[in-house]
Enzyme design. Structure first.
Site, PDB file in Angstrom:
ATOM      1  CB  CYS A 204       6.434  19.348  -7.180  1.00 14.82           C
ATOM      2  SG  CYS A 204       8.044  18.817  -7.746  1.00 14.82           S
TER       3      CYS A 204
ATOM      4  CG  HIS B 299      -2.029  -1.058   1.085  1.00 17.58           C
ATOM      5  ND1 HIS B 299      -2.801  -1.479   2.152  1.00 17.58           N
ATOM      6  CD2 HIS B 299      -2.443  -1.788   0.009  1.00 17.58           C
ATOM      7  CE1 HIS B 299      -3.646  -2.414   1.728  1.00 17.58           C
ATOM      8  NE2 HIS B 299      -3.429  -2.629   0.449  1.00 17.58           N
TER       9      HIS B 299
HETATM   10  P1  OAD Z   1      -7.332  -3.421  10.278  1.00 13.66           P
HETATM   11  O1  OAD Z   1      -7.474  -2.207  11.128  1.00 13.66           O
HETATM   12  O2  OAD Z   1      -8.452  -3.770   9.350  1.00 13.66           O
HETATM   13  O3  OAD Z   1      -7.125  -4.679  11.231  1.00 13.66           O
HETATM   14  C1  OAD Z   1      -6.247  -4.639  12.325  1.00 13.66           C
HETATM   15  C2  OAD Z   1      -6.182  -6.043  12.905  1.00 13.66           C
HETATM   16  O4  OAD Z   1      -5.176  -6.041  13.905  1.00 13.66           O
HETATM   17  C3  OAD Z   1      -7.483  -6.514  13.564  1.00 13.66           C
HETATM   18  O5  OAD Z   1      -7.790  -7.827  13.093  1.00 13.66           O
HETATM   19  C4  OAD Z   1      -7.133  -6.545  15.055  1.00 13.66           C
HETATM   20  O6  OAD Z   1      -7.789  -7.589  15.743  1.00 13.66           O
HETATM   21  C5  OAD Z   1      -5.643  -6.785  15.012  1.00 13.66           C
HETATM   22  N1  OAD Z   1      -4.877  -6.296  16.199  1.00 13.66           N
HETATM   23  C6  OAD Z   1      -5.158  -5.234  16.990  1.00 13.66           C
HETATM   24  N2  OAD Z   1      -4.222  -5.100  17.938  1.00 13.66           N
HETATM   25  C7  OAD Z   1      -3.315  -6.100  17.736  1.00 13.66           C
HETATM   26  C8  OAD Z   1      -2.095  -6.499  18.386  1.00 13.66           C
HETATM   27  N3  OAD Z   1      -1.602  -5.833  19.442  1.00 13.66           N
HETATM   28  N4  OAD Z   1      -1.436  -7.578  17.899  1.00 13.66           N
HETATM   29  C9  OAD Z   1      -1.922  -8.268  16.832  1.00 13.66           C
HETATM   30  N5  OAD Z   1      -3.055  -7.945  16.183  1.00 13.66           N
HETATM   31  C10 OAD Z   1      -3.741  -6.872  16.620  1.00 13.66           C
HETATM   32  O7  OAD Z   1      -5.933  -3.275   9.510  1.00 13.66           O
HETATM   33  P2  OAD Z   1      -5.434  -3.948   8.153  1.00 13.66           P
HETATM   34  O8  OAD Z   1      -5.885  -5.362   8.054  1.00 13.66           O
HETATM   35  O9  OAD Z   1      -3.993  -3.657   8.039  1.00 13.66           O
HETATM   36  O10 OAD Z   1      -5.402   0.380   3.414  1.00 13.66           O
HETATM   37  O11 OAD Z   1      -6.208  -3.079   7.073  1.00 13.66           O
HETATM   38  C11 OAD Z   1      -5.932  -3.287   5.721  1.00 13.66           C
HETATM   39  C12 OAD Z   1      -5.967  -1.994   4.950  1.00 13.66           C
HETATM   40  O12 OAD Z   1      -7.216  -1.338   5.131  1.00 13.66           O
HETATM   41  C13 OAD Z   1      -4.958  -0.944   5.366  1.00 13.66           C
HETATM   42  O13 OAD Z   1      -3.697  -1.146   4.797  1.00 13.66           O
HETATM   43  C14 OAD Z   1      -5.560   0.315   4.841  1.00 13.66           C
HETATM   44  C15 OAD Z   1      -7.009   0.080   5.184  1.00 13.66           C
HETATM   45  O14 OAD Z   1      -7.929   0.616   4.339  1.00 13.66           O
HETATM   46  C16 OAD Z   1      -4.721   1.422   2.861  1.00 13.66           C
HETATM   47  O15 OAD Z   1      -4.210   2.308   3.497  1.00 13.66           O
HETATM   48  C17 OAD Z   1      -4.653   1.395   1.364  1.00 13.66           C
END
Ligand code: OAD
Length: 252
Positions: A153, A122
C-alpha cells in the site's frame, strides 16, 4: 441455430431484463476462459496449480505466489477491449426500462463498454485492497501483469490483497445483497445467461427460478451446460453473434 422469430416478439415485450455473464463473453476479446477449449484450467495439472495459487489460503501463506498467478492471468488479458457482445449488453440497458447485469468476470470489460447497473460478484482484478488500512489501490492490467511479488500500500506500507474473490473465500456481502434484491425480491421478466459453465448456485438459481415461474429464459453458449435443458431457448453459438440480435429485438 437461427434466431427464432417468436423469440424476437417475446423480447419486444420485455420490461425488466436480467443478464448473467461469465468468461465466455470475453473470449472474443482474446481473454482465455477458465474451462473448456483454450481455458486456463483445461490442463488438469496446470489447473490445480493455478487454483491452489489463487486461493485465500495461499494468499495468507505465500502472497507473492498468489500475485504472480494473477499477474499471469492479467498478462493473458493484455490489450483486451470490449467486443460486440459487451457493447450489445450495454445497449440493452438503454433500451429496456429496468436492467441488471450480474457478472462473474473480473476484467471490467462490461464497465468499459458502458454498462451501469452491474453486480461484480467476483470483484475486480483492478481494485487491490490494503489488508492494513483498507485503502483501495487501482491497478491497470499492465501494472498487474508486470508484478513479480505482492504489492504494498502506498499510504501505510501494508500488504495489498487482490480485488478479485479467491477460491475458498466468501462473496462480497454487498454483491450478495444486490443479487438477492435484483433477482429474487424484484425478479426480471426475462433472464439471459451468457458464456458461463454455470457451476455456482448463485448463477444457476436465478435462471432455474425464472424457468420454473414461466419467465423467459435464454442461454447463449456454443456448448451444453447444466442450464441448457432448463432454459426455454439455448442459442448455441457465440455471444458476439447472438447478443446484437437480442439487443435489436428489444427496440420498441
Ligand atoms: P468458464 O471458463 O468456466 O466457462 C466459460 C463458458 O463460456 C463455457 O461454457 C464456454 O462454452 C463458453 N464460451 C466460450 N466461448 C464463448 C463465446 N464466444 N460465446 C459464448 N460462450 C462462450 O467461465 P465461468 O463460468 O465464468 O472465478 O467461470 C466461473 C468462475 O470460475 C470465474 O468467475 C472464476 C472461475 O474460477 C473467480 O475468478 C472467482
Amino acid at each position: 441455430m437461427e434466431f427464432p422469430a417468436e423469440l424476437r416478439d417475446r423480447l419486444a415485450a420485455v420490461r425488466r431484463l436480467g443478464v448473467i455473464t461469465g468468461a465466455g463473453i470475453s473470449a472474443e476479446s482474446g481473454i482465455p476462459t477458465y474451462r473448456g477449449i483454450g481455458g486456463v484450467y483445461a490442463d488438469p495439472a496446470r489447473g490445480d496449480e493455478i487454483i491452489d495459487s489463487l486461493s485465500g489460503e495461499t494468499l495468507e501463506s505465500d502472497p507473492d505466489r498468489t500475485w504472480r498467478a494473477l499477474a499471469e492471468l492479467a498478462a493473458h488479458a493484455s490489450g483486451a477491449e470490449p467486443n460486440a457482445g459487451h457493447l450489445a449488453i450495454a445497449d440493452m440497458e438503454r433500451r429496456v426500462p429496468e436492467f441488471v447485469l450480474l457478472t462473474q468476470n473480473v476484467d471490467d470489460l462490461h464497465l468499459a463498454a458502458g454498462s451501469r447497473n452491474v453486480i461484480r460478484v467476483h470483484g475486480s482484478i483492478h481494485d487491490a485492497r490494503c489488508l492494513g488500512c483498507a485503502a483501495i489501490t487501482s491497478m491497470t492490467r499492465e501494472v498487474l501483469a508486470a508484478l513479480e511479488a505482492a504489492p504494498r500500500c502506498a499510504s501505510c506500507g501494508g500488504l495489498l490483497r487482490p480485488g478479485a474473490v479467491l477460491f475458498g473465500e466468501m462473496l462480497p456481502t454487498d454483491a450478495v445483497r444486490r443479487m438477492e434484491a435484483e433477482f429474487s425480491l424484484h425478479p426480471p421478466d426475462a433472464v439471459l445467461v451468457v458464456g458461463t459453465s454455470a457451476l455456482f448456485s448463485y448463477i444457476v438459481g436465478p435462471v432455474v427460478d425464472a424457468a420454473h415461474e414461466g419467465r423467459l429464459t435464454i442461454e447463449i453458449n456454443p456448448e451444453e451446460t447444466a442450464l441448457s435443458p432448463v432454459v426455454e431457448y439455448h442459442l448455441k453459438g457465440r455471444a458476439g453473434h447472438y447478443l446484437p440480435l437480442i439487443a435489436d429485438a428489444l427496440r420498441r
